[in-house]
Design a protein around this motif. Structure first.
Motif, short mmCIF file in Angstrom:
data_model
loop_
_atom_site.label_atom_id
_atom_site.label_comp_id
_atom_site.label_asym_id
_atom_site.label_seq_id
_atom_site.Cartn_x
_atom_site.Cartn_y
_atom_site.Cartn_z
N PRO A 3 18.97 -44.38 -10.63
CA PRO A 3 17.69 -43.77 -11.06
C PRO A 3 17.61 -42.27 -10.85
O PRO A 3 16.90 -41.58 -11.59
CB PRO A 3 16.66 -44.51 -10.20
N ASN A 4 18.33 -41.73 -9.85
CA ASN A 4 18.27 -40.28 -9.60
C ASN A 4 19.28 -39.50 -10.44
O ASN A 4 19.41 -38.28 -10.30
CB ASN A 4 18.49 -39.99 -8.11
N GLY A 5 20.03 -40.20 -11.31
CA GLY A 5 21.00 -39.53 -12.17
C GLY A 5 22.40 -39.48 -11.61
O GLY A 5 23.33 -39.05 -12.29
N ARG A 33 21.71 -36.31 -16.86
CA ARG A 33 21.84 -37.76 -17.06
C ARG A 33 20.48 -38.44 -17.10
O ARG A 33 20.22 -39.29 -17.96
CB ARG A 33 22.68 -38.37 -15.93
N LYS A 34 19.60 -38.08 -16.18
CA LYS A 34 18.27 -38.69 -16.15
C LYS A 34 17.54 -38.44 -17.47
O LYS A 34 16.94 -39.35 -18.04
CB LYS A 34 17.45 -38.10 -14.99
N ARG A 35 17.62 -37.21 -17.95
CA ARG A 35 16.91 -36.85 -19.18
C ARG A 35 17.50 -37.55 -20.39
O ARG A 35 16.77 -38.11 -21.22
CB ARG A 35 16.96 -35.33 -19.36
N GLN A 41 23.22 -34.56 -12.78
CA GLN A 41 22.25 -35.61 -12.45
C GLN A 41 20.96 -35.42 -13.24
O GLN A 41 20.39 -36.38 -13.77
CB GLN A 41 21.97 -35.61 -10.95
N SER A 42 20.50 -34.19 -13.32
CA SER A 42 19.30 -33.90 -14.09
C SER A 42 19.51 -34.21 -15.57
O SER A 42 18.65 -34.80 -16.23
CB SER A 42 18.92 -32.43 -13.90
#
Length: 238
Positions: free
Chosen positions: A216-218, A94-96, A91-92
């Motif tokens: 939005p949170n990945g 993906r967001k980045r 998740q982290s």
């Protein structure tokens, strides 16, 4: 007291940076390179003697001596139940990574924007067509849709060629809509376009099919979801 807290925070940050640099220098990733795996970052996994690596092929785990590779989900057993540490790391990531490709997306912006989701799509995917042909229902509910390309059959497939045509068009949004409606367009595929990079990005982030929705949170949702279901997922994570 504030000064003491600041000093402790700085000291912890320096220690973390020093540890990360040390891990990157000392961990032997040479065998991964032989397999074509590019290591992007290294950190402790929480499991003694095992490190978490963000790579061009997703999240993997490597033993301290570089001899053993774990590919799959790592869970931490807690009193509240198992925690999927791999999904948290993804998740982290993906967001980045999604943020890094922001300027390359084909975006359909809601005039009532409350939420923004990113979708890996393919013009030859039936569920992707259904989602896009109901685009108004998402926009009306305040969901902005931004697309990344994921030609399931590769760049040389029909989907790969069509997605490149869309991204090469002067009006990419109109071109993509035409393709989803099975209307041919005259745009070339021979321009500098990000479709290949998007395809590699999707593989890195765990995309195996389309549509793949990144919240939005990945968090990633696989398959077709209606506007209300998407909003419920987003709000549940807040």
């Amino acid at each position: 007291m504030k000064l003491g807290h600041t000093v402790k925070t700085i000291a912890f940050s320096l220690l973390f940076v020093a540890f990360t640099a040390n891990a990157n220098e000392q961990l032997d990733t040479s065998k991964l390179k032989q397999l074509g795996v590019e290591v992007l970052s290294i950190k402790e996994s929480g499991m003694p003697g095992v490190y978490e690596l963000s790579t061009n092929q997703g999240i993997v785990y490597l033993s301290e001596d570089g001899e053993y590779l774990l590919a799959g989900s790592l869970y931490k057993l807690t009193e509240g139940g198992p925690e999927n540490k791999t999904e948290q790391a993804l998740q982290s990531l993906r967001k980045r990574k999604v943020a890094e490709h922001q300027d390359e997306m084909i975006t359909y912006k809601s005039s009532k924007e409350k939420h923004v989701i990113t979708i890996f799509t393919d013009t030859t995917c039936g569920y992707c067509k259904r989602l896009h042909n109901n685009l108004g229902s998402y926009l009306d509910k305040g969901i902005t849709i931004q697309y990344l390309a994921f030609p399931r059959g590769g760049l040389g497939s029909q989907g790969g060629r069509e997605l490149q045509q869309a991204w090469c068009s002067k009006d990419a949004g109109e071109a993509l809509s035409s393709l989803f409606n099975e209307q041919s367009i005259s745009a070339t595929t021979r321009c500098e376009n990000p479709v290949g990079q998007h395809y590699q990005l999707g593989q890195m982030l765990g995309v195996t099919g389309t549509p793949a929705l990144i919240l939005p949170n990945g968090r990633m949702l696989a398959g077709l979801r209606g506007a209300d279901a998407i909003i419920a997922e987003i709000e549940a994570a807040q």
